[in-house]
Motif scaffolding. Structure first.
Motif, short mmCIF file in Angstrom:
data_model
loop_
_atom_site.label_atom_id
_atom_site.label_comp_id
_atom_site.label_asym_id
_atom_site.label_seq_id
_atom_site.Cartn_x
_atom_site.Cartn_y
_atom_site.Cartn_z
N MET A 168 -4.23 7.50 1.72
CA MET A 168 -4.24 6.31 2.57
C MET A 168 -2.99 6.23 3.44
SD MET A 168 -6.72 4.10 2.53
CE MET A 168 -8.06 3.31 1.67
N TYR A 208 -5.03 8.71 -4.26
CA TYR A 208 -5.72 7.84 -3.31
C TYR A 208 -4.74 7.23 -2.31
CZ TYR A 208 -9.36 7.95 -6.95
OH TYR A 208 -10.27 8.34 -7.89
N GLN A 209 -3.62 6.70 -2.84
CA GLN A 209 -2.71 5.99 -1.93
C GLN A 209 -1.92 6.94 -1.06
OE1 GLN A 209 -3.28 2.95 -1.63
NE2 GLN A 209 -1.81 2.64 0.04
N ALA A 251 -12.47 0.49 0.17
CA ALA A 251 -11.34 0.68 1.08
C ALA A 251 -11.31 2.09 1.63
CB ALA A 251 -10.04 0.36 0.35
N LEU A 252 -11.57 3.08 0.77
CA LEU A 252 -11.58 4.47 1.22
C LEU A 252 -12.68 4.72 2.25
CD1 LEU A 252 -11.01 6.19 -2.24
CD2 LEU A 252 -9.37 6.07 -0.36
N SER A 294 -10.16 3.87 -12.19
CA SER A 294 -9.85 2.71 -11.35
C SER A 294 -10.52 1.43 -11.86
CB SER A 294 -10.26 2.98 -9.90
OG SER A 294 -9.48 4.03 -9.36
N SER A 319 -11.58 -0.43 -4.39
CA SER A 319 -10.89 0.80 -4.04
C SER A 319 -11.81 1.75 -3.28
CB SER A 319 -10.36 1.49 -5.30
OG SER A 319 -9.47 0.66 -6.00
N ARG A 359 -4.49 7.24 -8.81
CA ARG A 359 -4.12 6.22 -7.83
C ARG A 359 -3.05 6.75 -6.87
NH1 ARG A 359 -8.00 2.60 -7.38
NH2 ARG A 359 -6.61 2.03 -5.68
N SER A 370 -6.28 -0.79 -0.99
CA SER A 370 -6.08 0.33 -1.90
C SER A 370 -4.73 0.22 -2.62
CB SER A 370 -6.15 1.65 -1.14
OG SER A 370 -5.88 2.75 -1.97
N GLN A 371 -3.70 -0.17 -1.88
CA GLN A 371 -2.36 -0.27 -2.48
C GLN A 371 -2.31 -1.36 -3.54
OE1 GLN A 371 0.17 1.50 -2.53
NE2 GLN A 371 2.11 0.43 -2.36
N THR A 390 -4.82 -2.89 -5.26
CA THR A 390 -5.64 -2.61 -6.44
C THR A 390 -5.00 -1.51 -7.28
OG1 THR A 390 -7.02 -1.11 -5.09
CG2 THR A 390 -7.82 -3.37 -5.41
N GLY A 391 -4.39 -0.52 -6.62
CA GLY A 391 -3.73 0.55 -7.35
C GLY A 391 -2.55 0.05 -8.16
#
Length: 403
Positions: A231, A227-228, A290-291, A400, A287, A224, A327-328, A330-331
């Motif tokens: 982002m 990913y973030q 979102a990406l 995730s 997630s 995570r 994303s933020q 859900t992470g």
């Protein structure tokens, strides 16, 4: 902290009221906005306090450095000490920092005050896990989403607010008003925000040394954070290069750019929806979506600029901001579910990776725009989202999935 009989304070186990949730969101927005006010006002502040153009660039750098130091040194304290008290002390530090900025008459005092303000603003990274602690499990995602929406609104609205206030009242008034608002919010938090006393049992040194071990301990935190960080890098890239495109491709001035940023802040409105998805155990699909949406947003943003569509460009700004927000949220829903006794340290490790790597986005944005205009910046942003989505598809392997 002594409880007065004349002022009954919320208990540790008090339910988190709707007012307290909204208050936390406002607190996050008003505190984090102080990281960005000066970015808009450098050309005004520098000459007045005798700061050369080269040194003026340190205004943004040192404020962000203070925030980074606070994430490492202050946020893990949430696993040791009563959380509301940490937030209130951070708010006081932010107020004092803002006042010091407003009354500074030289580069040294201004820059020291900027670092202090940045450190104080990290109270928001204690407040967000606190909200997750106090929320019932079935509503945790929505509560965190609402509080996070305040954070994003603060970031996005800070620049147009600073420009407006500086133009009408002077740049010093911006920081004095911010200090006053945060002081009022702090009093409201003292009255309405429940306490949370952690299990503790460790020394400060042990807490610090174990902070980054959380990355090694939990695979979901590593994934995570990656990913973030991607982002956040894309987010910073966009908001570095997009204003340049608005100036050169659309001929907008500062007011027009402020209006564009104001419209882009609409992406924060997706936060409660993201929280609802997280509470419905849809963190994985949300997630990945979102990406993918981030990459599509950048590609369409390139097309809209080429087509000369300012409305289309604005819509893509909303889409990109919304993707980052989903994303933020859900992470954080996932990492906050790992170990309630280490939530402060987990959040500190996660936010440090996100902050350090994400900060590179501004450099990428300015470099790519200078080399190839908005098209190259948009391609870079789409590539960042594409690589992160590919990593998700190939390597996430359930990290995730909602626990």
């Amino acid at each position: 902290m002594t409880h007065s009989a004349a002022l009954p304070l919320p208990r540790d186990d008090a339910p988190l009221s709707r007012f307290a949730i909204l208050l936390m969101a406002v607190a996050c927005g008003t505190m984090v906005a102080n990281l960005y006010y000066a970015q808009t006002l450098i050309d005004v502040i520098g000459p007045e306090i005798g700061m050369s153009a080269g040194v003026a660039g340190l205004i943004t750098t040192l404020t962000q450095l203070g925030y980074g130091l606070g994430i490492i040194l202050v946020v893990p304290l949430a696993d040791l000490f009563e959380n509301r008290r940490i937030v209130l002390i951070s708010a006081v530090a932010t107020v004092l920092g803002c006042i010091a900025i407003a009354i500074s008459n030289g580069p040294a005092t201004f820059l020291i005050a900027s670092v202090m303000t940045g450190v104080g603003a990290t109270g928001v990274q204690v407040l967000i896990p606190l909200a997750s602690h106090l929320a019932p499990p079935e509503r945790q995602g929505r509560v965190v989403g609402t509080v996070m929406s305040g954070l994003l609104f603060g970031i996005m609205l800070s620049r147009p607010i600073a420009s407006f206030l500086a133009g009408s009242m002077g740049w010093r008034a911006t920081f004095l008003l911010s200090a006053g608002v945060i002081a009022l919010v702090a009093v409201a938090l003292l009255i309405a925000c429940p306490q949370r006393r952690p299990k503790g049992g460790m020394h400060y040194g042990e807490v610090l040394s174990s902070t980054f071990s959380q990355l090694g301990k939990y695979r979901v935190v590593r994934m995570r954070a990656f990913y973030q960080a991607s982002m956040f890098a894309a987010f910073n890239l966009f908001w570095t290069a997009a204003p340049l495109s608005l100036i050169h491709d659309f001929g907008l001035g500062h007011n027009g750019i402020g209006a564009f940023a104001l419209a882009g802040a609409g992406g924060a409105l997706v936060a409660p929806v993201a929280g609802w998805l997280a509470d419905r155990r849809l963190t994985g699909p949300a997630s990945l979506g979102a990406l993918i949406a981030l990459s599509i947003g950048f590609l369409l943003a390139d097309w809209t600029v080429t087509a000369g569509s300012l409305i289309g460009f604005t819509i893509m700004a909303v889409l990109i901001d919304a993707a980052v927000q989903v994303s933020q949220i859900t992470g954080q829903k996932l990492i906050f579910s790992l170990d309630p006794h280490a939530r402060g340290r987990i959040n500190a490790a996660y936010m440090t990776v996100m902050f350090v790597v994400g900060a590179l986005g501004s450099v990428i944005g300015s470099t790519t725009y200078e080399a190839g205009g908005w098209s190259l910046s948009a391609i870079a942003g789409a590539a960042i989202g594409g690589v992160a989505a590919l990593v998700f598809i190939l390597f996430d392997r359930g990290a995730s999935a909602t626990r």
